[in-house]
Design an enzyme around this catalytic site. Structure first.
Site, mmCIF file in Angstrom:
data_model
loop_
_atom_site.group_PDB
_atom_site.id
_atom_site.type_symbol
_atom_site.label_atom_id
_atom_site.label_comp_id
_atom_site.label_asym_id
_atom_site.label_seq_id
_atom_site.Cartn_x
_atom_site.Cartn_y
_atom_site.Cartn_z
ATOM 1 N N ASP A 141 0.795 -1.225 0.000
ATOM 2 C CA ASP A 141 0.000 0.000 0.000
ATOM 3 C C ASP A 141 0.830 1.279 0.000
ATOM 4 O O ASP A 141 0.626 2.156 -0.846
ATOM 5 C CB ASP A 141 -0.940 -0.011 1.216
ATOM 6 C CG ASP A 141 -1.939 1.132 1.164
ATOM 7 O OD1 ASP A 141 -3.050 0.915 0.655
ATOM 8 O OD2 ASP A 141 -1.613 2.253 1.601
ATOM 9 N N ALA A 169 -4.894 2.498 -0.653
ATOM 10 C CA ALA A 169 -4.771 1.810 -1.945
ATOM 11 C C ALA A 169 -5.381 0.417 -1.870
ATOM 12 O O ALA A 169 -6.140 0.001 -2.754
ATOM 13 C CB ALA A 169 -3.303 1.730 -2.366
ATOM 14 N N ASP A 170 -5.066 -0.313 -0.811
ATOM 15 C CA ASP A 170 -5.637 -1.651 -0.627
ATOM 16 C C ASP A 170 -7.156 -1.598 -0.531
ATOM 17 O O ASP A 170 -7.855 -2.402 -1.171
ATOM 18 C CB ASP A 170 -5.088 -2.274 0.661
ATOM 19 C CG ASP A 170 -3.739 -2.948 0.465
ATOM 20 O OD1 ASP A 170 -3.588 -3.682 -0.522
ATOM 21 O OD2 ASP A 170 -2.850 -2.739 1.284
ATOM 22 N N LEU A 171 -7.660 -0.686 0.269
ATOM 23 C CA LEU A 171 -9.099 -0.648 0.518
ATOM 24 C C LEU A 171 -9.874 -0.192 -0.719
ATOM 25 O O LEU A 171 -10.971 -0.678 -0.988
ATOM 26 C CB LEU A 171 -9.387 0.274 1.706
ATOM 27 C CG LEU A 171 -8.787 -0.215 3.033
ATOM 28 C CD1 LEU A 171 -8.975 0.826 4.126
ATOM 29 C CD2 LEU A 171 -9.389 -1.541 3.446
#
Length: 380
Positions: A141, A169-171
């Protein structure tokens, strides 16, 4: 009945983006079987936040793998691989986030899996796509945020690049993957065929910046300039930002500077009657506001501004937010428990359908907890 009941999801993913997408599908009713390596399982089991663990696994793992079953399999073992392929033949969705080439070497890439099951929706999360010079970069991320340009939008003009304080970014990629999977499932309902859904951390974090990027693309490529005073958005003028008060902080959104001056009893703002100056002179305007707001507590300013429908909000900590009736009515927290283990307090699914909040009390599984039961159920 939850909207995705009856769907079977195989979650091969690790860490955050892929597993959280599978959790969201589970929230909405899908049955999710997490495929993990024997003994050690998902690496995220040992990825601690503040060294906080519960029953041998990180609380992060618990929070993003609740409401799932665990099937342990060594994908390099021919017998285990054969059983996994039997599961794939009966699944509706498969999610994986290995680096490009890993699933191909195992024999579980999209082409191989859709050959086994043409109705399968195959979801992939990568760091930077499946092509290009960044394919082998680690899809993490903070690294994706840094490469995306996002970190140049946060903080004030005199501060260094500043990442978000969470895995944005991940979420974001996780949410995009769920959207794509649901779209492919709708199409499958019409055509009978599955499909391959791909998202990347980079593309998702670029999409998150679409407002400012569009301005950049249509403004002669002029780079965004952060405000030197209480920056809130690189492309918005005064008063946009967060300001210290006598006892806390106040957020001010878009609004007339002249009207704000009247409401705050700050006559110096009357000199900025031309809306163009709210951007061209935003730092000097913000400095005037910043000095003035320190004279009174937050509640004093909120009362004056809200009475005139001027967009503002107190900046709340979690502790203060959770004491409000507005938060309590959301019914936001749920307790999840392992079958014979401890209880974790976490958040619920944020989606409401037909007035229903989606909760489940089932916690994250132990590695391979359901292997025998699943093998018997599916005659593996």
């Amino acid at each position: 009945m939850k909207p995705l009941e009856g769907l079977l999801v195989l979650d091969f993913a690790q860490f955050l983006a892929g597993p959280f997408a599978a959790t969201r599908l589970a929230d909405l009713g899908a049955r999710v079987i997490k495929i993990e390596r024997p003994k050690t399982g998902d690496i995220c089991r040992q990825l601690y936040i503040s060294n906080l663990s519960l029953d041998g696994d990180s609380t992060l793992f618990h929070s993003i793998n609740r409401n799932k079953q665990s099937y342990a399999a060594d994908l390099k073992n021919p017998d285990d691989l054969a059983k996994i392929k039997q599961l794939i033949a009966k699944a509706d969705v498969l999610i994986q986030n290995f680096r490009p080439g890993v699933m191909e070497r195992i024999g579980l890439d999209a082409a191989a899996c859709t050959a086994i099951n043409p109705r399968l929706v195959y979801g992939i999360v990568t760091g930077y796509g499946s092509q290009g010079p960044w394919v082998e970069k680690p899809g993490q991320d903070l690294l994706a945020q840094s490469l995306s340009g996002l970190v140049h939008l946060n903080g004030n003009a005199d501060q260094p690049p500043m990442p978000f304080g969470l895995s944005v970014a991940d979420l974001t990629a996780s949410a995009h993957l769920v959207q794509g999977i649901l779209a492919a499932l709708v199409r499958r309902g019409v055509t009978g065929k599955g499909g391959v859904v791909e998202v990347s951390l980079l593309e998702s974090i670029l999409d998150l910046q679409f407002e400012l990027t569009t301005t950049f693309l249509n403004d002669g490529g002029k780079a965004p300039q952060r405000s030197a005073v209480n920056n809130g958005n690189a492309y918005l003028g005064a008063p946009y930002g967060v300001y210290a008060t006598a006892d806390g902080y106040l957020a001010l959104a878009m609004g007339s500077i002249v009207k704000l001056g009247e409401l705050l009893a700050l006559p110096a703002l009357a000199g900025y009657s031309d809306p163009q100056t709210w951007f061209t002179h935003r730092d000097e305007i913000k400095q005037l506001i910043a000095l003035h707001l320190k004279l009174q507590p937050t509640a004093y300013w909120v009362a004056r501004l809200e009475a005139a429908d001027y967009w503002c909000a107190e900046v709340l900590s979690w502790e203060k937010l959770w004491q409000t009736d507005a938060f309590k009515v959301l019914d936001w927290v749920q307790d999840v428990t392992r079958d014979d283990g401890p209880t974790l307090r976490t958040t619920r699914c944020p989606i409401t359908i037909d007035g229903q909040h989606f909760k489940s009390t089932r916690g994250a599984p132990r590695v391979g907890q359901h292997t025998a039961a699943i093998a018997a159920e599916f005659a593996l």
